[in-house]
Design a protein around this motif. Structure first.
Motif, PDB file in Angstrom:
ATOM      1  N   ASN A 122      -1.572   5.152  -0.547  1.00 35.42           N
ATOM      2  CA  ASN A 122      -2.591   4.987   0.502  1.00 35.42           C
ATOM      3  C   ASN A 122      -3.198   6.349   0.823  1.00 35.42           C
ATOM      4  OD1 ASN A 122      -3.919   4.619   3.068  1.00 35.42           O
ATOM      5  ND2 ASN A 122      -2.769   2.719   3.294  1.00 35.42           N
ATOM      6  N   SER A 148      -2.642  -0.966  -4.699  1.00 39.89           N
ATOM      7  CA  SER A 148      -1.446  -1.797  -4.753  1.00 39.89           C
ATOM      8  C   SER A 148      -0.686  -1.504  -6.048  1.00 39.89           C
ATOM      9  CB  SER A 148      -1.829  -3.278  -4.688  1.00 39.89           C
ATOM     10  OG  SER A 148      -0.721  -4.100  -4.981  1.00 39.89           O
ATOM     11  N   ASP A 205       0.835  -1.208   0.000  1.00 39.39           N
ATOM     12  CA  ASP A 205       0.000   0.000   0.000  1.00 39.39           C
ATOM     13  C   ASP A 205       0.863   1.249   0.000  1.00 39.39           C
ATOM     14  OD1 ASP A 205       0.961  -0.466   2.484  1.00 39.39           O
ATOM     15  OD2 ASP A 205      -0.876  -0.012   3.565  1.00 39.39           O
ATOM     16  N   HIS A 243      -6.395   1.969  -0.359  1.00 36.99           N
ATOM     17  CA  HIS A 243      -5.064   1.974  -0.957  1.00 36.99           C
ATOM     18  C   HIS A 243      -5.142   1.497  -2.405  1.00 36.99           C
ATOM     19  CE1 HIS A 243      -5.583  -2.285  -0.018  1.00 36.99           C
ATOM     20  NE2 HIS A 243      -4.676  -2.519  -0.957  1.00 36.99           N
TER      21      HIS A 243
END
Length: 622
Positions: free
Chosen positions: A480, A493, A477, A491
């Motif tokens: 975020n 990725s 994350d 978040h």
């Protein structure tokens, strides 16, 4: 204030004072009132004294009864803790109930970077209930006496009034997560009826959230069990479920994603009821597990009740090795706690993926490099199928001008059957099958799905960092924003984003090489193909960064392979080769594509049936 108003207030006050003076009680009346209050107080004190006397009498009677009770001494003990440990695990046993109170794994850390605690205190409980002749025995209410204590073993003894005792013997194996547990009665024959042959067991535990991502860990957290002589099964990971198992069972497992507490029966569990209740996110727990069952018990003590516990990681080969420690020598198949997919995918993972992963891990490389090398090796293995699939698409592409001529020849929708039939005849003459690229793709799919099941369950990736991801077993994350967005979370990725972008590029390349002209159905399929990678952002955003990293690398290698094949394929030479094959097939029809001949024959048959149907309908109208 006005003068009249002031006078009015003074008069009202005077009236009130006078009324109070003339209505005050006399000294005799005050004495009577005091006597009445004293009488009430005396009655209250007498009632309280009577209650205290009754309670004291009840306590004396209970003490007199307890002094003759079978469990008199077992109720008088004190709570203390005995620790068993080896180089892998530390277990604390409580004398109240004689049970394992906590389990700590020394080689694994929790999110607080301290040795991982599977459960502690009131998170778990274990109770044995015996149906006695005069009184029942529930071990969770009684105090055991520790004897024969060593670093790896202890006898928890439950003393009985009048002689006799019940022993819980614990022995922790060296270099193992297995704890042997033996229950044996001594001198207790008179306490039980001759018909008593079993003991009731109640085991429960709140499964802690041990990993960073609640939803991802929850997908792989379940109450699992194995029926004797059959495979393992599990309760739902997403909803509350209760099941009753009538068949004898080998073990019950309270399973997290990477760790399990397994209760193993030496003489089978019977009449078992299992229950799993999901817990709310943010509670610190994933599931509430509950199991009630029965197992063999011999009140005479001639044959002990043998059981075992496993408190350890869901590591495939560790679980396989632990199977060898089973008390009766049977194969417990505890490696099933590592979910590797359906039978075909499980077979691929068991005999190929795990061994390849362990071999690469043995080089001392980081887990990110291990995943990279494993992806390259897998791509190399499936390359022949990839090449065949590409060449099939290339053949279709060089024949596209001929297909376009057929499309121009039959522009009307009612001529669709003729257009399709002539197209199939064209492919047949050139020895090309439109299905030629599908079979190689299907061959690659099982390996792709097998790795999808392997990576999230590989405990070796847990808390292993790579690039910007601090833990390959959970999501990264780096991006975020701290506010929950529906379907996406708080978040984004980065590995998931890279995987989706590589998938979009891969889809674009694939669509370009399979372009067969203007076709409304093909255009709709293209939109769907481009939409899927975008959907992957929402689907895989909470998945492990290791899995997204593997998909990203796999997609990136696929792009490179397609670009190299496109650069090295001479389409003019390929068309000339197909033209030569067409001439050969024209002189020798047996060399034509068998599948295309069958499809063409099927279309001709369909066209004949349609003509016959139309003629019958015209005849009816006449």
């Amino acid at each position: 204030m006005e003068k009249n108003t002031l006078i009015g207030f003074v008069l009202i006050g005077a009236v009130l004072i006078g009324f109070s003076f003339f209505n005050r009680p006399s000294s005799e009346e005050q004495a009577q009132m005091q006597h009445y209050q004293d009488s009430i107080q005396a009655l209250v004190e007498q009632h309280e004294a009577k209650q205290a006397a009754q309670q004291q009498l009840a306590m004396q009677q209970a003490a007199a009864e307890d002094s003759t009770s079978l469990l008199f001494y077992a109720r008088q003990g004190q709570e203390s803790v005995v620790t068993l440990q080896n180089n892998l695990v530390e277990l604390k046993l409580n004398t109240k109930g004689g049970r394992v109170q906590s389990a700590k794994l020394k080689e694994y850390n929790g999110q607080d970077h301290q040795p991982l605690v599977l459960f502690d205190g009131e998170d778990a409980g274990l109770s044995f209930a015996f149906n006695g002749k005069n009184e029942n025995i529930r071990t969770d209410e009684l105090y055991f006496v520790p004897e024969q204590v060593t670093d790896s073993s202890v006898v928890m003894r439950l003393p009985m009034n009048g002689g006799g005792h019940l022993d819980f013997r614990y022995v922790l194996h060296a270099d193992s997560y297995m704890l042997d547990f033996t229950m044996e009665a001594s001198g207790m024959e008179q306490a039980f009826a001759p018909s008593v042959k079993t003991v009731d067991i109640h085991w429960h535990q709140r499964a802690r959230q041990l990993e960073k991502g609640f939803s991802f860990e929850n997908r792989y957290t379940s109450l699992s069990y194995k029926v004797k002589g059959e495979g393992s099964d599990y309760l739902s990971e997403t909803k509350e479920e209760t099941t009753e198992v009538g068949e004898p069972m080998d073990w019950i497992a309270f399973k997290n994603q990477f760790f399990s507490c397994v209760f193993i029966a030496g003489q089978d569990f019977n009449n078992t009821t299992l229950k799993s209740v999901p817990q709310a996110e943010g509670s610190g727990y994933l599931k509430n597990y509950d199991a009630t069952t029965t197992t063999f018990f011999d009140p005479t003590g001639k044959q002990p009740t043998r059981m075992q516990f496993y408190f350890g990681p869901n590591h495939f080969k560790t679980l396989q090795a632990t199977n060898d420690l089973a008390v009766d020598g049977k194969d417990l198949e505890m490696e099933d706690l590592v979910y590797l997919g359906w039978p075909l995918f499980r077979w691929i993972n068991r005999w190929f993926t795990i061994n390849l992963f362990d071999w690469l891990s043995g080089w001392g490389l980081s887990m990110g490099m291990v995943l990279l090398l494993m992806t390259i090796i897998v791509k190399a293995i499936v390359y022949p199928a990839t090449y065949k699939s590409y060449m099939s698409s290339a053949k279709m592409r060089v024949l596209k001008p001929y297909v376009d001529e057929i499309n121009k020849k039959y522009p009307k929708p009612e001529d669709a059957m003729k257009k399709q039939q002539e197209t199939m005849a064209l492919y047949s003459r050139y020895g090309v099958s439109p299905m030629g690229g599908c079979l190689p793709a299907l061959i690659q799919m099982p390996v792709f799905i097998a790795l999808f099941n392997f990576v999230p369950n590989a405990i070796e990736l847990r808390q292993q960092s790579f690039l910007w991801a601090p833990d390959l077993s959970t999501y990264d994350d780096v991006i975020n924003w701290g506010v929950h967005i529906p379907l996406l979370g708080d978040h984004l990725s980065l590995f998931c984003l890279l995987f989706s972008v590589s998938n979009i590029i891969n889809t674009y390349i694939m669509m370009k090489q399979q372009d067969t002209g203007a076709n409304p159905q093909m255009a709709a399929m293209k939109w769907m193909m481009y939409l899927m990678p975008v959907m992957f952002i929402f689907i895989f955003n909470s998945y492990s960064s290791g899995l997204n990293y593997y998909y990203f690398i796999s997609g990136l290698i696929s792009i490179i392979i397609m670009m190299v094949l496109r650069k090295t394929t001479d389409e003019a030479a390929l068309l000339a080769k197909l033209e030569a094959r067409m001439l050969a097939n024209k002189n020798n029809p047996k060399k034509r594509s068998g599948m295309m001949e069958k499809l063409a024959a099927l279309q001709k048959e369909q066209e004949r049936m349609m003509r016959e149907r139309e003629e019958r309908e015209r005849g009816k109208r006449r």
